[in-house]
Scaffold this motif. Structure first.
Motif, PDB file in Angstrom:
ATOM      1  N   SER A   1       3.619   9.134  -6.494  1.00 10.10           N
ATOM      2  CA  SER A   1       4.293   7.878  -6.170  1.00 10.10           C
ATOM      3  C   SER A   1       3.705   6.722  -6.970  1.00 10.10           C
ATOM      4  O   SER A   1       4.434   5.840  -7.439  1.00 10.10           O
ATOM      5  N   GLY A   2       2.378   6.726  -7.146  1.00  6.79           N
ATOM      6  CA  GLY A   2       1.745   5.663  -7.932  1.00  6.79           C
ATOM      7  C   GLY A   2       2.195   5.678  -9.376  1.00  6.79           C
ATOM      8  O   GLY A   2       2.459   4.632  -9.979  1.00  6.79           O
ATOM      9  N   ALA A   3       2.286   6.872  -9.948  1.00 12.35           N
ATOM     10  CA  ALA A   3       2.755   6.996 -11.327  1.00 12.35           C
ATOM     11  C   ALA A   3       4.196   6.521 -11.455  1.00 12.35           C
ATOM     12  O   ALA A   3       4.570   5.861 -12.441  1.00 12.35           O
ATOM     13  N   GLU A   4       5.014   6.831 -10.445  1.00 11.34           N
ATOM     14  CA  GLU A   4       6.413   6.407 -10.491  1.00 11.34           C
ATOM     15  C   GLU A   4       6.554   4.895 -10.337  1.00 11.34           C
ATOM     16  O   GLU A   4       7.440   4.282 -10.932  1.00 11.34           O
ATOM     17  N   VAL A   5       5.663   4.275  -9.544  1.00  7.13           N
ATOM     18  CA  VAL A   5       5.670   2.813  -9.418  1.00  7.13           C
ATOM     19  C   VAL A   5       5.295   2.170 -10.747  1.00  7.13           C
ATOM     20  O   VAL A   5       5.883   1.168 -11.167  1.00  7.13           O
TER      21      VAL A   5
ATOM     22  N   THR B   1      -2.064  -8.812 -11.184  1.00  6.61           N
ATOM     23  CA  THR B   1      -3.352  -9.262 -10.654  1.00  6.61           C
ATOM     24  C   THR B   1      -3.843  -8.255  -9.626  1.00  6.61           C
ATOM     25  O   THR B   1      -3.051  -7.689  -8.856  1.00  6.61           O
ATOM     26  N   GLY B   2      -5.136  -8.021  -9.618  1.00  3.06           N
ATOM     27  CA  GLY B   2      -5.707  -7.071  -8.680  1.00  3.06           C
ATOM     28  C   GLY B   2      -7.220  -7.139  -8.710  1.00  3.06           C
ATOM     29  O   GLY B   2      -7.816  -7.921  -9.452  1.00  3.06           O
ATOM     30  N   ILE B   3      -7.848  -6.306  -7.903  1.00  2.51           N
ATOM     31  CA  ILE B   3      -9.300  -6.274  -7.773  1.00  2.51           C
ATOM     32  C   ILE B   3      -9.841  -5.003  -8.411  1.00  2.51           C
ATOM     33  O   ILE B   3      -9.392  -3.899  -8.091  1.00  2.51           O
ATOM     34  N   ASP B   4     -10.793  -5.177  -9.323  1.00  2.00           N
ATOM     35  CA  ASP B   4     -11.451  -4.035  -9.975  1.00  2.00           C
ATOM     36  C   ASP B   4     -10.436  -3.006 -10.484  1.00  2.00           C
ATOM     37  O   ASP B   4     -10.530  -1.808 -10.184  1.00  2.00           O
ATOM     38  N   VAL B   5      -9.464  -3.474 -11.235  1.00  2.00           N
ATOM     39  CA  VAL B   5      -8.399  -2.581 -11.686  1.00  2.00           C
ATOM     40  C   VAL B   5      -8.918  -1.496 -12.623  1.00  2.00           C
ATOM     41  O   VAL B   5      -8.384  -0.388 -12.660  1.00  2.00           O
TER      42      VAL B   5
ATOM     43  N   PRO C   1       0.838  -1.201   0.000  1.00  2.00           N
ATOM     44  CA  PRO C   1       0.000   0.000   0.000  1.00  2.00           C
ATOM     45  C   PRO C   1       0.874   1.252   0.000  1.00  2.00           C
ATOM     46  O   PRO C   1       1.925   1.284   0.650  1.00  2.00           O
ATOM     47  N   ALA C   2       0.428   2.283  -0.721  1.00  3.72           N
ATOM     48  CA  ALA C   2       1.178   3.545  -0.823  1.00  3.72           C
ATOM     49  C   ALA C   2       2.626   3.292  -1.222  1.00  3.72           C
ATOM     50  O   ALA C   2       3.561   3.871  -0.671  1.00  3.72           O
ATOM     51  N   ALA C   3       2.811   2.396  -2.191  1.00  2.00           N
ATOM     52  CA  ALA C   3       4.157   1.993  -2.591  1.00  2.00           C
ATOM     53  C   ALA C   3       4.893   3.113  -3.306  1.00  2.00           C
ATOM     54  O   ALA C   3       4.306   3.993  -3.926  1.00  2.00           O
ATOM     55  N   THR C   4       6.216   3.057  -3.193  1.00  2.00           N
ATOM     56  CA  THR C   4       7.115   3.907  -3.959  1.00  2.00           C
ATOM     57  C   THR C   4       7.955   2.989  -4.842  1.00  2.00           C
ATOM     58  O   THR C   4       8.009   1.769  -4.601  1.00  2.00           O
ATOM     59  N   PRO C   5       8.627   3.519  -5.863  1.00  2.00           N
ATOM     60  CA  PRO C   5       9.484   2.660  -6.703  1.00  2.00           C
ATOM     61  C   PRO C   5      10.525   1.898  -5.903  1.00  2.00           C
ATOM     62  O   PRO C   5      10.792   0.723  -6.178  1.00  2.00           O
ATOM     63  N   LYS C   6      11.102   2.542  -4.892  1.00  2.00           N
ATOM     64  CA  LYS C   6      12.112   1.855  -4.080  1.00  2.00           C
ATOM     65  C   LYS C   6      11.483   0.733  -3.267  1.00  2.00           C
ATOM     66  O   LYS C   6      12.064  -0.360  -3.139  1.00  2.00           O
ATOM     67  N   MET C   7      10.285   0.967  -2.726  1.00  2.00           N
ATOM     68  CA  MET C   7       9.606  -0.078  -1.960  1.00  2.00           C
ATOM     69  C   MET C   7       9.331  -1.290  -2.835  1.00  2.00           C
ATOM     70  O   MET C   7       9.497  -2.435  -2.399  1.00  2.00           O
ATOM     71  N   LEU C   8       8.927  -1.045  -4.081  1.00  2.00           N
ATOM     72  CA  LEU C   8       8.666  -2.159  -4.995  1.00  2.00           C
ATOM     73  C   LEU C   8       9.959  -2.911  -5.304  1.00  2.00           C
ATOM     74  O   LEU C   8       9.980  -4.152  -5.324  1.00  2.00           O
TER      75      LEU C   8
ATOM     76  N   LEU D   1       5.070 -12.382 -11.468  1.00  2.00           N
ATOM     77  CA  LEU D   1       3.709 -12.144 -10.996  1.00  2.00           C
ATOM     78  C   LEU D   1       3.713 -10.967 -10.037  1.00  2.00           C
ATOM     79  O   LEU D   1       4.424 -10.983  -9.026  1.00  2.00           O
ATOM     80  N   VAL D   2       2.927  -9.963 -10.343  1.00  2.00           N
ATOM     81  CA  VAL D   2       2.833  -8.759  -9.509  1.00  2.00           C
ATOM     82  C   VAL D   2       1.407  -8.682  -8.974  1.00  2.00           C
ATOM     83  O   VAL D   2       0.463  -8.387  -9.711  1.00  2.00           O
ATOM     84  N   ASP D   3       1.243  -8.967  -7.690  1.00  2.00           N
ATOM     85  CA  ASP D   3      -0.077  -9.031  -7.072  1.00  2.00           C
ATOM     86  C   ASP D   3      -0.441  -7.703  -6.417  1.00  2.00           C
ATOM     87  O   ASP D   3       0.419  -6.852  -6.193  1.00  2.00           O
ATOM     88  N   GLU D   4      -1.736  -7.559  -6.106  1.00  2.00           N
ATOM     89  CA  GLU D   4      -2.264  -6.352  -5.444  1.00  2.00           C
ATOM     90  C   GLU D   4      -1.976  -5.099  -6.269  1.00  2.00           C
ATOM     91  O   GLU D   4      -1.672  -4.035  -5.727  1.00  2.00           O
ATOM     92  N   ILE D   5      -2.116  -5.223  -7.585  1.00  2.00           N
ATOM     93  CA  ILE D   5      -1.795  -4.103  -8.472  1.00  2.00           C
ATOM     94  C   ILE D   5      -2.760  -2.933  -8.258  1.00  2.00           C
ATOM     95  O   ILE D   5      -2.458  -1.780  -8.616  1.00  2.00           O
ATOM     96  N   HIS D   6      -3.911  -3.213  -7.641  1.00  2.00           N
ATOM     97  CA  HIS D   6      -4.873  -2.136  -7.380  1.00  2.00           C
ATOM     98  C   HIS D   6      -4.362  -1.143  -6.334  1.00  2.00           C
ATOM     99  O   HIS D   6      -4.971  -0.087  -6.131  1.00  2.00           O
ATOM    100  N   ASN D   7      -3.250  -1.481  -5.666  1.00  2.00           N
ATOM    101  CA  ASN D   7      -2.661  -0.542  -4.707  1.00  2.00           C
ATOM    102  C   ASN D   7      -1.951   0.627  -5.395  1.00  2.00           C
ATOM    103  O   ASN D   7      -1.545   1.578  -4.728  1.00  2.00           O
ATOM    104  N   ILE D   8      -1.802   0.527  -6.712  1.00  2.00           N
ATOM    105  CA  ILE D   8      -1.158   1.606  -7.462  1.00  2.00           C
ATOM    106  C   ILE D   8      -2.212   2.623  -7.896  1.00  2.00           C
ATOM    107  O   ILE D   8      -3.178   2.270  -8.587  1.00  2.00           O
ATOM    108  N   SER D   9      -2.047   3.857  -7.494  1.00  2.00           N
ATOM    109  CA  SER D   9      -2.950   4.926  -7.916  1.00  2.00           C
ATOM    110  C   SER D   9      -2.206   5.842  -8.877  1.00  2.00           C
ATOM    111  O   SER D   9      -1.271   6.545  -8.466  1.00  2.00           O
ATOM    112  N   LEU D  10      -2.619   5.854 -10.131  1.00  2.00           N
ATOM    113  CA  LEU D  10      -1.947   6.683 -11.124  1.00  2.00           C
ATOM    114  C   LEU D  10      -2.234   8.167 -10.943  1.00  2.00           C
ATOM    115  O   LEU D  10      -1.626   9.001 -11.611  1.00  2.00           O
ATOM    116  N   THR D  11      -3.145   8.489 -10.030  1.00  2.00           N
ATOM    117  CA  THR D  11      -3.461   9.896  -9.779  1.00  2.00           C
ATOM    118  C   THR D  11      -2.476  10.529  -8.795  1.00  2.00           C
ATOM    119  O   THR D  11      -2.508  11.742  -8.593  1.00  2.00           O
TER     120      THR D  11
END
Length: 232
Positions: free
Chosen positions: A76-80, A98-102, A18-25, A63-73
């Protein structure tokens, strides 16, 4: 041409925090791969190490799971999103998100969203159904695969398949609910010392809210009576 030798890692799996940054990923990838991280390492250094190890291990699927945690708005989300795009360009592997309601999460909106939409095929995952003979066979095959992973000394082989209809009713065909049910039943069987899964045990395991509310009312009532008897 000589055959490839050395260790291999065909599949890599990470979860987007959640609230990931590129470094966190990048750190998530490094942790999965067991790459030792130094406190002074920056994002670029970690990313390069990840790419080098995945290339050396000839990874074919990421495999990249929980992709719905990325917010392009968000910035940080855009950078991820850019980080994932960069990784996919450096690593010769197939990437699966993979994610929910992407779609409703806005993952395909804006310039970056259009890039994602143009690079990926959307596959909508649905719950299993047993309406036809072929669909029932798929459900039975799933149960057989899960049963093969059980390491219970007194478990009766084929029991899950024997209760295929019951398991379908309990989980509404949702693989996540089924996996939780079997895992929880196995853990309870080990801690109790019975070392086997029974239909009664499967009926007593509480499931997620979605599965419980989808289950037939009579089954929910029986579990409620069992809980009341134990509490009493």
């Amino acid at each position: 041409m000589p055959a490839d030798t050395g260790p291999r890692l065909p599949v890599a799996y990470v979860t987007v925090p959640p609230a990931a940054t590129p470094k966190m990923l990048a750190v998530e990838f490094a942790r999965f791969l067991g790459i030792p991280l130094l406190r002074r390492m920056n994002q670029t250094e970690i990313t390069n190490a990840v790419c080098e190890v995945l290339a050396e291990l000839r990874c074919e699927l990421v495999l990249v799971d929980e992709i719905h945690n990325i917010s392009l708005t968000t910035r940080s989300g855009a950078e991820v999103s850019d980080q994932l795009k960069y990784l996919s360009e450096r690593i010769a592997a197939t990437f699966v998100y993979t994610g929910i309601d992407v779609e409703s999460a806005g993952l395909f909106a804006g310039t970056r969203g259009k890039q994602i939409a143009g690079r990926f095929v959307s596959i909508h995952a649905e719950a299993f159904t047993i309406a036809t003979a072929a669909q029932r066979q798929e459900w039975l095959a799933l149960l057989a695969t899960m049963e093969q992973s059980l390491r219970l000394h007194r478990h009766t082989p084929g029991l899950l398949a024997a209760h295929a209809d019951f398991l379908y009713q309990r989980t509404s065909g949702m693989i996540g609910s089924l996996a939780h049910l079997i895992r929880a039943a196995a853990l309870r069987a080990m801690t109790s010392g019975t070392e086997k899964i029974t239909k009664q045990l499967l009926a007593e395991i509480p499931l997620d809210t979605a599965a419980e509310t989808s289950a037939p009312l009579s089954a929910r009532s029986r579990r409620a009576r069992t809980a009341q008897r134990r509490a009493g």
